[in-house]
Design a protein around this motif. Structure first.
Motif, PDB file in Angstrom:
ATOM      1  N   PRO A  10       0.840  -1.213   0.000  1.00 33.98           N
ATOM      2  CA  PRO A  10       0.000   0.000   0.000  1.00 33.98           C
ATOM      3  C   PRO A  10       0.864   1.248   0.000  1.00 33.98           C
ATOM      4  O   PRO A  10       1.985   1.267   0.530  1.00 33.98           O
ATOM      5  CB  PRO A  10      -0.799  -0.123   1.300  1.00 33.98           C
ATOM      6  CG  PRO A  10       0.012  -1.031   2.174  1.00 33.98           C
ATOM      7  CD  PRO A  10       0.712  -1.980   1.248  1.00 33.98           C
ATOM      8  N   GLY A  11       0.352   2.301  -0.619  1.00 35.26           N
ATOM      9  CA  GLY A  11       1.069   3.576  -0.639  1.00 35.26           C
ATOM     10  C   GLY A  11       0.902   4.322   0.673  1.00 35.26           C
ATOM     11  O   GLY A  11       0.062   3.969   1.514  1.00 35.26           O
ATOM     12  N   GLU A  14      -2.641   5.533   1.776  1.00 36.46           N
ATOM     13  CA  GLU A  14      -3.623   5.035   0.806  1.00 36.46           C
ATOM     14  C   GLU A  14      -4.844   4.457   1.507  1.00 36.46           C
ATOM     15  O   GLU A  14      -4.749   3.845   2.578  1.00 36.46           O
ATOM     16  CB  GLU A  14      -2.984   3.970  -0.088  1.00 36.46           C
ATOM     17  CG  GLU A  14      -3.881   3.536  -1.246  1.00 36.46           C
ATOM     18  CD  GLU A  14      -3.159   2.619  -2.235  1.00 36.46           C
ATOM     19  OE1 GLU A  14      -3.719   2.356  -3.320  1.00 36.46           O
ATOM     20  OE2 GLU A  14      -2.037   2.169  -1.910  1.00 36.46           O
ATOM     21  N   SER A  18      -8.718   1.708  -2.344  1.00 36.29           N
ATOM     22  CA  SER A  18      -7.760   1.967  -3.419  1.00 36.29           C
ATOM     23  C   SER A  18      -6.765   0.818  -3.541  1.00 36.29           C
ATOM     24  O   SER A  18      -6.456   0.352  -4.640  1.00 36.29           O
ATOM     25  CB  SER A  18      -7.032   3.279  -3.140  1.00 36.29           C
ATOM     26  OG  SER A  18      -6.022   3.508  -4.106  1.00 36.29           O
ATOM     27  N   TRP A  19      -6.275   0.340  -2.415  1.00 35.81           N
ATOM     28  CA  TRP A  19      -5.300  -0.759  -2.445  1.00 35.81           C
ATOM     29  C   TRP A  19      -5.956  -2.051  -2.898  1.00 35.81           C
ATOM     30  O   TRP A  19      -5.366  -2.826  -3.668  1.00 35.81           O
ATOM     31  CB  TRP A  19      -4.678  -0.918  -1.058  1.00 35.81           C
ATOM     32  CG  TRP A  19      -3.533  -1.885  -1.009  1.00 35.81           C
ATOM     33  CD1 TRP A  19      -2.463  -1.916  -1.849  1.00 35.81           C
ATOM     34  CD2 TRP A  19      -3.354  -2.950  -0.081  1.00 35.81           C
ATOM     35  NE1 TRP A  19      -1.609  -2.943  -1.491  1.00 35.81           N
ATOM     36  CE2 TRP A  19      -2.131  -3.578  -0.399  1.00 35.81           C
ATOM     37  CE3 TRP A  19      -4.089  -3.410   1.001  1.00 35.81           C
ATOM     38  CZ2 TRP A  19      -1.646  -4.676   0.317  1.00 35.81           C
ATOM     39  CZ3 TRP A  19      -3.609  -4.480   1.727  1.00 35.81           C
ATOM     40  CH2 TRP A  19      -2.400  -5.104   1.383  1.00 35.81           C
ATOM     41  N   ARG A  22      -6.111  -2.054  -6.592  1.00 37.80           N
ATOM     42  CA  ARG A  22      -4.828  -2.330  -7.246  1.00 37.80           C
ATOM     43  C   ARG A  22      -4.447  -3.810  -7.113  1.00 37.80           C
ATOM     44  O   ARG A  22      -3.878  -4.402  -8.030  1.00 37.80           O
ATOM     45  CB  ARG A  22      -3.743  -1.442  -6.649  1.00 37.80           C
ATOM     46  CG  ARG A  22      -3.963   0.024  -6.947  1.00 37.80           C
ATOM     47  CD  ARG A  22      -2.709   0.860  -6.751  1.00 37.80           C
ATOM     48  NE  ARG A  22      -2.223   0.865  -5.379  1.00 37.80           N
ATOM     49  CZ  ARG A  22      -1.062   0.348  -4.989  1.00 37.80           C
ATOM     50  NH1 ARG A  22      -0.273  -0.235  -5.875  1.00 37.80           N
ATOM     51  NH2 ARG A  22      -0.678   0.413  -3.724  1.00 37.80           N
ATOM     52  N   MET A  78      -5.612   2.303   7.253  1.00 38.22           N
ATOM     53  CA  MET A  78      -6.141   2.571   5.920  1.00 38.22           C
ATOM     54  C   MET A  78      -7.655   2.722   5.936  1.00 38.22           C
ATOM     55  O   MET A  78      -8.287   2.881   4.893  1.00 38.22           O
ATOM     56  CB  MET A  78      -5.738   1.444   4.959  1.00 38.22           C
ATOM     57  CG  MET A  78      -4.222   1.296   4.809  1.00 38.22           C
ATOM     58  SD  MET A  78      -3.728  -0.176   3.873  1.00 38.22           S
ATOM     59  CE  MET A  78      -4.227   0.287   2.220  1.00 38.22           C
ATOM     60  N   GLY A 155      -3.003   5.612  -6.314  1.00 36.39           N
ATOM     61  CA  GLY A 155      -4.231   5.315  -5.583  1.00 36.39           C
ATOM     62  C   GLY A 155      -4.706   6.531  -4.814  1.00 36.39           C
ATOM     63  O   GLY A 155      -3.958   7.484  -4.588  1.00 36.39           O
ATOM     64  N   THR A 157      -5.738   8.524  -1.526  1.00 37.98           N
ATOM     65  CA  THR A 157      -5.420   8.478  -0.104  1.00 37.98           C
ATOM     66  C   THR A 157      -6.715   8.548   0.708  1.00 37.98           C
ATOM     67  O   THR A 157      -7.740   9.051   0.231  1.00 37.98           O
ATOM     68  CB  THR A 157      -4.506   9.644   0.306  1.00 37.98           C
ATOM     69  OG1 THR A 157      -5.173  10.879   0.045  1.00 37.98           O
ATOM     70  CG2 THR A 157      -3.192   9.584  -0.468  1.00 37.98           C
TER      71      THR A 157
END
Length: 419
Positions: A10-11, A14, A18-19, A22, A78, A155, A157
């Protein structure tokens, strides 16, 4: 369960949806299929997609942690639930209707005094979350981040989906509205979207919010505060900025007009109808209130606006206080023993070179001595200290300057003193 062979991490900041999007793209699946066939137990009900970023079912995060090796505490952050009680006090129903709003927003103040703030009843309220459950999350992103990210790495946040910030913490440009599916970027709402720099007060305000969510503390002019204190201060300030000008005293009305004028927005974000909480307003009005909050913080910190609330001192540097030079320490008492020791050392040093001084020193030290043995003990001590023997009298009688009679010196001394 076994570890997935491919699982991009994960970013920073994020959102969970969103994760998940992806992760699903890596295997050519939809998010629903990823949940149903790879994470959920057989027969388990799939969660409503809008609740994934809010409070996912208890089985989801442990399953993700096992499949990807991502620590469970990072997965919790998250989601909105992972930020309780920092971002909001609780996701549970209120014990008393309206208690959540009173505790979060009205417990303290920033710009205004308590008497200038009208009472509000907002049952079922939760900080920063839309009051209408049908309203989806905001879809905003940084054009620079989106344009420079490698395929499959960009992605949304979590914080960009809340009406909490206006700018990107990395590029200091405005977050722009976007179309998106379940955590997936689709397109910008405006086709000609380009990076736009955010005003300096907005960047400064958002930087504090991001630092608080990242580290748990926010530096303010007076002292650092917990992230939860900062978020409540910001939400309280937004509520004060929506106060009708007619409810304010002369000084506060003047300050409020100044804030909205410098922010370049109409007072109360142009709201003319009945008061509604910030979370129930449309995004354009929320955006204006955030810009006004950033302006207010800047004006308070620079001294251009005066705030009267309980939290206002946090936003101004501590006043310089004159520190008196103080009273000098009391004089040290005389050390008579040290003075005596110093005098003896000086007398001995003089006796080493002056026979008369040596003679006087020995006579002084043996003035009350009637014993030849005691006299010689003192004489030997002086010799040991470096006084030459030939500088010193050889007997007690010689030291006293009396004739040496045919009797023991100590007897002569006794008779001389007691005729």
């Amino acid at each position: 369960m076994t570890r997935w062979p491919l699982h991009p991490p994960p970013g920073e900041g994020e959102a969970l949806t969103s994760w998940l999007n992806r992760l699903a793209e890596v295997y050519g699946l939809s998010v629903d299929d990823l949940l149903r066939h790879n994470l959920a137990a057989p027969g388990a009900d799939l969660p409503n997609q809008q609740t994934l970023d809010l409070d996912p079912p208890p089985w989801l995060l442990p399953a993700l942690a096992e499949r990807t090796g991502t620590p469970l505490d990072r997965l919790r952050r998250m989601t909105i639930a992972g930020w309780v009680p920092w971002l909001l006090d609780s996701l549970d129903p209120e014990p008393v209707p309206g208690a959540a709003f009173d505790t979060y927003v009205r417990q303290d103040s920033v710009l205004l005094t308590a008497t200038e703030r009208p009472g509000r009843q907002v049952p079922g309220w939760r900080a920063w979350l839309p009051t209408d459950p049908k309203r989806g999350p905001l879809r905003r992103a940084c054009p620079t981040c989106q344009g420079t990210a490698a395929d499959g790495t960009f992605g949304f946040t979590l914080v960009s989906q809340l009406p909490l910030t206006l700018s990107c913490p990395q590029h200091s440009c405005r977050l722009e509205a976007a179309f998106g599916g379940l955590g997936a970027f689709v397109a910008w709402e405006k086709p000609d979207t380009r990076p736009r720099p955010a005003p300096a007060p907005v960047v400064a305000m958002d930087a504090r919010t991001h630092q608080g969510l990242r580290t748990g503390a926010v530096p303010l002019p007076r002292r650092p505060v917990h992230a939860g204190v900062w978020l409540r201060l910001l939400r309280t300030l937004i509520d004060e900025l929506s106060t009708p000008l007619s409810a304010l005293g002369t000084g506060s009305r003047r300050t409020m007009k100044l804030i909205w004028e410098i922010a370049g927005q109409p007072p109360r974000a142009g709201i003319t109808g009945p008061w509604r909480p910030y979370e129930a307003l449309p995004w354009p009005a929320q955006q204006m209130l955030l810009e006004a909050a950033a302006t207010a913080l800047h004006l308070i910190e620079t001294g251009e606006a005066t705030a009267h609330g309980t939290l206002a001192p946090l936003l101004t540097p501590a006043p310089r206080r004159h520190v008196p030079a103080g009273t000098p320490p009391p004089p040290r008492g005389r050390d008579y023993w040290q003075e005596a020791r110093d005098a003896i050392e000086q007398a001995v040093a003089l006796a080493r070179h002056d026979p008369a001084a040596a003679h006087q020193l020995l006579s002084t030290l043996t003035a009350l001595t009637g014993s030849e043995t005691a006299f010689h003990r003192v004489r030997d001590d002086l010799i040991a200290l470096g006084v030459p023997a030939h500088h010193l009298p050889r007997t007690l009688a010689e030291a006293e300057g009396k004739p040496n009679l045919e009797r023991p010196p100590h007897v002569c001394h006794f008779l001389n003193k007691h005729p």
